[in-house]
Design an enzyme around this catalytic site. Structure first.
Site, mmCIF file in Angstrom:
data_model
loop_
_atom_site.group_PDB
_atom_site.id
_atom_site.type_symbol
_atom_site.label_atom_id
_atom_site.label_comp_id
_atom_site.label_asym_id
_atom_site.label_seq_id
_atom_site.Cartn_x
_atom_site.Cartn_y
_atom_site.Cartn_z
ATOM 1 N N SER A 1 0.858 -1.187 0.000
ATOM 2 C CA SER A 1 0.000 0.000 0.000
ATOM 3 C C SER A 1 0.893 1.236 0.000
ATOM 4 C CB SER A 1 -0.875 0.006 1.249
ATOM 5 O OG SER A 1 -0.050 0.221 2.381
ATOM 6 N N LYS A 2 0.291 2.399 -0.198
ATOM 7 C CA LYS A 2 1.066 3.647 -0.231
ATOM 8 C C LYS A 2 1.859 3.821 1.048
ATOM 9 C CE LYS A 2 -0.108 6.780 -3.622
ATOM 10 N NZ LYS A 2 -1.258 7.294 -4.279
ATOM 11 N N ARG A 3 1.199 3.595 2.160
ATOM 12 C CA ARG A 3 1.835 3.784 3.460
ATOM 13 C C ARG A 3 3.038 2.848 3.620
ATOM 14 N NH1 ARG A 3 1.176 0.918 7.642
ATOM 15 N NH2 ARG A 3 -0.540 -0.224 6.701
ATOM 16 N N GLU A 4 2.962 1.703 2.967
ATOM 17 C CA GLU A 4 4.015 0.704 3.153
ATOM 18 C C GLU A 4 5.158 0.837 2.152
ATOM 19 O OE1 GLU A 4 1.512 -3.119 4.758
ATOM 20 O OE2 GLU A 4 1.234 -2.473 2.714
ATOM 21 N N GLY A 5 5.045 1.757 1.207
ATOM 22 C CA GLY A 5 6.161 1.912 0.274
ATOM 23 C C GLY A 5 5.763 1.962 -1.189
#
Ligand code: GLU
Length: 494
Positions: free
Chosen positions: A262-266
């Site tokens: 996801s975006k938050r994860e990279g």
């Protein structure tokens, strides 16, 4: 064996994703270790999802991370295809054009050849007819897909049409995948696939096979999401009588949750790592270890690009996806920061300071750099640590002085003594500053940490700084005393 030729074939449809970069890294490492070639091909046949500037971002990111290309679009090709190429290196090569939208006549030629040989056919089904067919299939509860209605209709050339590749039914198809070994499709439920659209643009199934062949690609490394397309491609190679390159489907880059990143994860663009203060050598190292490891029992994790070229082996690529973890990347970035020479680290840090509007004095930056090298995870942190050296006015985090029994009058007392003693110093270097401030401890009943904190905030304005004595010595006598004065004044008026 002929020279290995590998390619990176991104679609310029948006930001440059780390998953694609990781697959490109595996291909690049293989090319570099075998003396082969690494080519860039732009797959821009999806005109609706085209993002014009993304090619430049891809080229810049590849160059930033140190992945050189042997062949790729020339400036002339980029211009002709309508892409901005400002600041981009001219490339080219013997197998161009390297941009698919410039290769349309070739796709048409190959599609026509397949029609001629009986492996493909023209189809003029309207969207309405296809939709009706679909609805009927759904009603009968059979998997939807093209029925092959036009297979024997002999649709004339001059009618608007697409070209579909005939998928043989009831045939077992086998791939010897470089990563996964044998993959077998027993009678795959595939339908005749569009290979050339009515606007003359090819689909991935035609363009990719045709270009890999024409560009002499020997090894295709691509994401595992492409596995289901492989039976089609195998049949196309057979129909055309072309030798098939070796194919390897690379494991996914997953998020912490073990699911799609996801975006938050990279799942952010490669340039955002540059902007976030990650070193290219660290991102490269980190991504190379997602889905690959040098071997069981190997504990080394920090590698240079050169070491990775030596150690990389396709045989050790995992089938299972690998996890992208910001914690691990941060740790690795810190390790690579500590490996840089002081001069190099100062050079890398400088743009981050300048972009924040600081006027950087190179000599001072070089002096302070050894004292921040151990304290940074990402280069952007340098700003908070050293900005006090490059600004005229600082804000004082006065409240942080007030701990361990210190209040404003006591802080003023400490600062006044510090000012007086520092002022008396004939030479203002780290040793004399240290002796002076340590000497103050015995003169008060407050703990050493409290005294140091008051002096730290007095001089630098901040609670978190490089080591105290070095910070004061590098800032210099005049500025240090002036800032202490300002702190005293603010405390008195608070
Ligand atoms: N253009 C495809 C992508 O960006 C390339 C897949 C391949 O490597 O064949 O995913």
């Amino acid at each position: 064996m002929s020279t290995p030729r590998l390619r990176f074939a991104p679609s310029p449809t948006g930001y440059f994703h780390v998953g694609n970069l990781r697959t490109a890294i595996f291909a690049w490492l293989t090319a570099r270790q075998s003396g082969g070639k690494f080519c860039l091909r732009i797959e821009d046949t999806d005109r609706e999802r085209l993002v014009l500037d993304s090619i430049r971002a891809i080229l810049e990111s590849l160059s930033w991370i140190g992945m050189d290309l042997d062949e790729g679009p020339s400036l002339e090709e980029l211009k002709k295809a309508g892409y901005s190429c400002e600041g981009v290196k001219d490339m080219g090569g013997d197998h161009g054009p390297y941009i698919q939208s410039l290769r349309l006549p070739r796709y048409k030629e190959v599609a026509e050849l397949l029609v001629e040989k009986g492996y493909a056919y023209r189809c003029d089904c309207t969207p309405e007819r296809l939709e009706e067919e679909r609805a009927a299939q759904m009603a009968r509860k059979v998997p939807p897909g093209y029925s092959g209605y036009c297979r024997d209709r002999d649709v004339p050339k001059d009618k608007p049409h697409v070209i579909r590749f005939k998928i043989p039914h009831g045939e077992k198809i086998i791939l010897n995948d470089l990563v996964r070994g044998e993959i077998v499709w027993e009678n795959p439920a595939l339908r005749d696939t569009v290979i050339l659209k009515s606007d003359g643009f090819p689909t991935y199934h035609l363009a990719s096979v045709c270009d890999d062949h024409d560009m002499g690609i020997t090894h295709v490394f691509r994401g595992e999401e492409w596995i289901p397309t492989t039976p089609i491609h195998i049949k196309e190679y057979e129909a055309l009588g072309w030798e098939m390159p070796q194919i390897g489907h690379m494991p996914q880059v997953l998020g912490d949750s073990g699911k799609k990143l996801s975006k938050r994860e990279g799942a952010v663009s490669v340039d955002s790592f540059r902007e976030g203060g990650y070193l290219p050598e660290a991102l490269f190292n980190f991504l190379a270890l997602i889905g690959w490891s040098p071997g069981e029992g190997e504990e080394q994790e920090v590698f240079t690009q050169k070491e990775l070229i030596e150690r990389f082996s396709v045989k050790k690529i995992n089938k299972a996806g690998g996890v992208f973890s910001y914690d691990k990347l941060g740790w690795m970035n810190g390790m690579h920061i500590r490996r840089l020479s002081i001069e190099e680290l100062a050079k890398r840090v400088k743009p981050f300071l300048e972009n924040a509007g600081l006027k950087v004095d190179d000599k001072i930056l070089l002096e302070i750099t050894p004292h921040i090298q151990e304290r940074m995870t990402v280069l952007t942190e340098a700003l908070g640590l050293v900005s006090f050296l490059f600004v005229d006015k600082i804000e004082h985090e006065l409240k942080s002085m007030f701990a361990k029994g210190i209040d404003a009058p006591k802080a003023i007392e400490i600062l006044q003594m510090g000012k007086q003693l520092l002022n008396e110093l004939p030479t203002f270097d780290v040793a004399s500053v240290e002796a002076t401030i340590r000497g103050m401890v015995g003169k008060f009943t407050y703990p050493m940490g409290a005294i140091f904190m008051v002096m730290r905030i007095g001089v630098t304005g901040k609670k978190v700084t490089p080591p105290l004595f070095e910070s004061i010595a590098i800032l210099g006598k005049e500025k240090s005393l002036h800032r202490i004065d300002q702190a005293i004044e603010k405390l008195a008026n608070a």
